[in-house]
Design an enzyme around this catalytic site. Structure first.
Site, PDB file in Angstrom:
ATOM      1  N   ASP A  14      -0.835   0.301   2.217  1.00 55.57           N
ATOM      2  CA  ASP A  14      -1.929   1.192   2.061  1.00 55.57           C
ATOM      3  C   ASP A  14      -1.192   2.688   1.902  1.00 55.57           C
ATOM      4  O   ASP A  14      -1.882   3.618   2.221  1.00 55.57           O
ATOM      5  CB  ASP A  14      -3.022   1.129   3.019  1.00 55.57           C
ATOM      6  CG  ASP A  14      -3.549  -0.262   3.321  1.00 55.57           C
ATOM      7  OD1 ASP A  14      -3.760  -0.649   2.289  1.00 55.57           O
ATOM      8  OD2 ASP A  14      -3.602  -0.526   4.554  1.00 55.57           O
ATOM      9  N   LYS A  17       0.928   3.325  -3.151  1.00 52.99           N
ATOM     10  CA  LYS A  17       1.901   3.179  -4.126  1.00 52.99           C
ATOM     11  C   LYS A  17       1.192   3.068  -5.361  1.00 52.99           C
ATOM     12  O   LYS A  17       1.684   3.466  -6.422  1.00 52.99           O
ATOM     13  CB  LYS A  17       2.447   1.562  -3.825  1.00 52.99           C
ATOM     14  CG  LYS A  17       2.948   1.655  -2.510  1.00 52.99           C
ATOM     15  CD  LYS A  17       3.713   0.409  -2.089  1.00 52.99           C
ATOM     16  CE  LYS A  17       2.601  -0.724  -1.715  1.00 52.99           C
ATOM     17  NZ  LYS A  17       1.919  -0.315  -0.632  1.00 52.99           N
ATOM     18  N   GLY A  41      -4.315  -4.159  -2.533  1.00 50.55           N
ATOM     19  CA  GLY A  41      -4.876  -3.322  -3.613  1.00 50.55           C
ATOM     20  C   GLY A  41      -4.346  -2.026  -3.792  1.00 50.55           C
ATOM     21  O   GLY A  41      -4.169  -1.275  -3.075  1.00 50.55           O
ATOM     22  N   HIS A  42      -4.039  -1.858  -5.165  1.00 46.02           N
ATOM     23  CA  HIS A  42      -3.522  -0.625  -5.550  1.00 46.02           C
ATOM     24  C   HIS A  42      -4.642   0.322  -6.185  1.00 46.02           C
ATOM     25  O   HIS A  42      -5.279  -0.211  -7.247  1.00 46.02           O
ATOM     26  CB  HIS A  42      -2.338  -0.637  -6.398  1.00 46.02           C
ATOM     27  CG  HIS A  42      -1.121  -1.208  -5.823  1.00 46.02           C
ATOM     28  ND1 HIS A  42       0.121  -1.565  -6.233  1.00 46.02           N
ATOM     29  CD2 HIS A  42      -0.756  -1.502  -4.363  1.00 46.02           C
ATOM     30  CE1 HIS A  42       0.973  -1.963  -5.350  1.00 46.02           C
ATOM     31  NE2 HIS A  42       0.391  -1.867  -4.392  1.00 46.02           N
ATOM     32  N   GLN A 226       1.859  -4.218  -0.419  1.00 46.83           N
ATOM     33  CA  GLN A 226       1.857  -4.159   1.128  1.00 46.83           C
ATOM     34  C   GLN A 226       2.979  -3.195   1.656  1.00 46.83           C
ATOM     35  O   GLN A 226       3.305  -2.043   0.872  1.00 46.83           O
ATOM     36  CB  GLN A 226       2.194  -5.462   1.862  1.00 46.83           C
ATOM     37  CG  GLN A 226       0.865  -6.379   1.768  1.00 46.83           C
ATOM     38  CD  GLN A 226       0.961  -7.443   0.634  1.00 46.83           C
ATOM     39  OE1 GLN A 226       2.282  -7.698   0.232  1.00 46.83           O
ATOM     40  NE2 GLN A 226      -0.107  -8.179   0.417  1.00 46.83           N
TER      41      GLN A 226
END
Length: 430
Positions: A14, A17, A41-42, A226
């Site tokens: 988180d 990225k 999730g990006h 991650q």
């Protein structure tokens, strides 16, 4: 531009990225996601638009870029197809040839998700805090050599035979050990054959494609999911994810040789967060921590779970530097600290009355560590409109410089907001 660059999370995930990959994608020809699944999730903000990507590389938001889902990723076809549909509804991903999927990437099956939830349930207080999306069981099947891969979707009889074999074991576990329901082979077979019709055109030998691209002088960007401290080998085991999240996995999870990687960029927040269970030495279980959470909107992009928040942990950051070999750091979310009158950095741990400057390998020992803080004055001034490092408030400049010194790596980029333009380039990343 250095030809081939790896981007990985330097903390517990988180870190932002998605934004950094989005920025770097401008300079890349090919963007590769090399590990993890839709448990990551990006988030990318473009103008007024917000995109949350779980499987497809963030580079898909740039026209004409080739995006690859590598062999190190585990794929839930339903999630992938939903992501494709969402992108198209928002006017993105107009050219189907922009996405390639490794034929060797493993599939997440319905029984993986049910097993994930059942196992977590019986662990009780010892639960790991998984997302329940079947990621771990899918990787377990991969290592047990009984996984079903994307290439198997292209051969109906092969897929059916592997599914039949796997259901014998998994239905037995679900019914007799976890006292739940099993699955009918026909239901899964027909569902996955319908998926195959829709994604078959994307499936190919992506390792071969990357080899040719590199030989042609193309610029490759490798995108991790991650963070380092969730790595299955090097993270806070067992409270980790099910794959290798460190830079070395970029080679393994995409099928390129390690000598072809030129730079490694670590993404780190200006403070620290983590989701799920496990030790977190600088966690703030206080109003201060709640303030960080609310100001930073610290809720998971995939699950919506509130993130645990704390001060920057330079001990963990040095460990991250050691196992990844960063050539530069992109520091995100500096603006979240704008209202703080004082900021703290954990420079060491205290354990059994002794000061230590490295992360203990024993999880129980890490849980006993108390942070040793260095306190610095805050800047109490908005940084969101700043575009040059020298224009940052002096307190912010000193804070960033001190983090760089403690990590042992130059901080090349500072993010002061969610959008592309809210970025300060200290020195070129590429």
């Amino acid at each position: 531009m250095a030809k081939n660059i790896v981007v990985v999370g330097a903390q517990w995930g988180d870190e932002g990225k998605g934004k950094i990959v989005d920025i770097l994608s401008e300079y890349a020809d090919v963007i590769v996601r090399f590990q993890g699944g839709n448990n990551a999730g990006h988030t990318v903000v473009i103008g007024e638009g917000k995109f949350i990507l779980h499987l497809i590389p963030s580079g898909i938001l740039h026209k004409g870029k080739k995006c690859i889902i590598g062999n190190g990723v585990v794929i839930d076809p339903a999630v992938l197809l939903e992501e494709i549909d969402t992108l198209r509804l928002k006017g993105q991903f107009k050219d189907s040839s922009d996405l390639l999927i490794s034929e060797d990437a493993h599939l997440i099956m319905p029984y993986h998700k049910r097993l994930d939830a059942a196992i977590e349930r019986i662990r009780g207080k010892l639960k790991i805090g998984t997302t329940g999306r079947g990621i771990g069981p899918a990787y377990e099947d991969k290592v047990a050599r009984c996984g079903i891969r994307c290439r198997d979707l292209l051969k109906e009889e092969v897929f059916r035979e592997k599914l039949k074999h796997n259901l014998l074991e998994n239905n037995h576990l679900l019914k007799n050990l976890f006292h739940g329901d099993g699955f009918e082979i026909q239901d899964i077979y027909h569902t996955y054959m319908s998926y195959a019709e829709k994604i078959a055109g994307y499936i190919t030998d992506t390792s071969l494609y990357l080899d040719r691209a590199i030989k042609q002088g193309k610029n490759i960007l490798f995108e991790g999911a991650q963070g380092t401290l969730l790595d299955v080998d090097h993270g806070t085991y067992p409270f980790v994810t099910s794959s290798n999240t460190v830079a070395g996995e970029a080679a393994t999870g995409s099928g390129v040789g390690p000598t072809r990687i030129d730079k490694v960029i670590g993404i780190s927040k200006a403070y620290t967060t983590r989701v799920g269970e496990g030790p977190f030495p600088t966690e703030l279980k206080s109003e201060e921590g709640e303030r960080l959470r609310e100001q930073g909107g610290e809720y998971g992009a995939t699950t919506g779970r509130p993130r645990r928040c704390g001060w920057f942990d330079a001990v963990a950051a040095r460990f991250s530097m050691r196992v990844n070999g960063y050539t530069g750091i992109a520091l995100t979310r500096l603006d979240i600290l704008d209202t703080m009158s004082t900021v703290r950095i954990c420079v060491a741990y205290k354990l059994d009355g002794q000061v230590i400057e490295s992360v203990p390998g024993d999880l129980a020992r890490l849980a006993e560590c108390q942070p040793v803080y260095e306190e610095m004055p805050g800047w109490e001034t908005s940084t969101s409109d700043v575009r040059r490092f020298e224009d940052l408030p002096m307190g912010a400049q000193r804070y960033v410089s001190r983090l760089s010194e403690l990590i042992g790596c130059p901080i090349s980029l500072v993010s002061v907001g969610a959008s592309r333009r809210e970025t300060i380039t200290v020195r070129p990343l590429v």
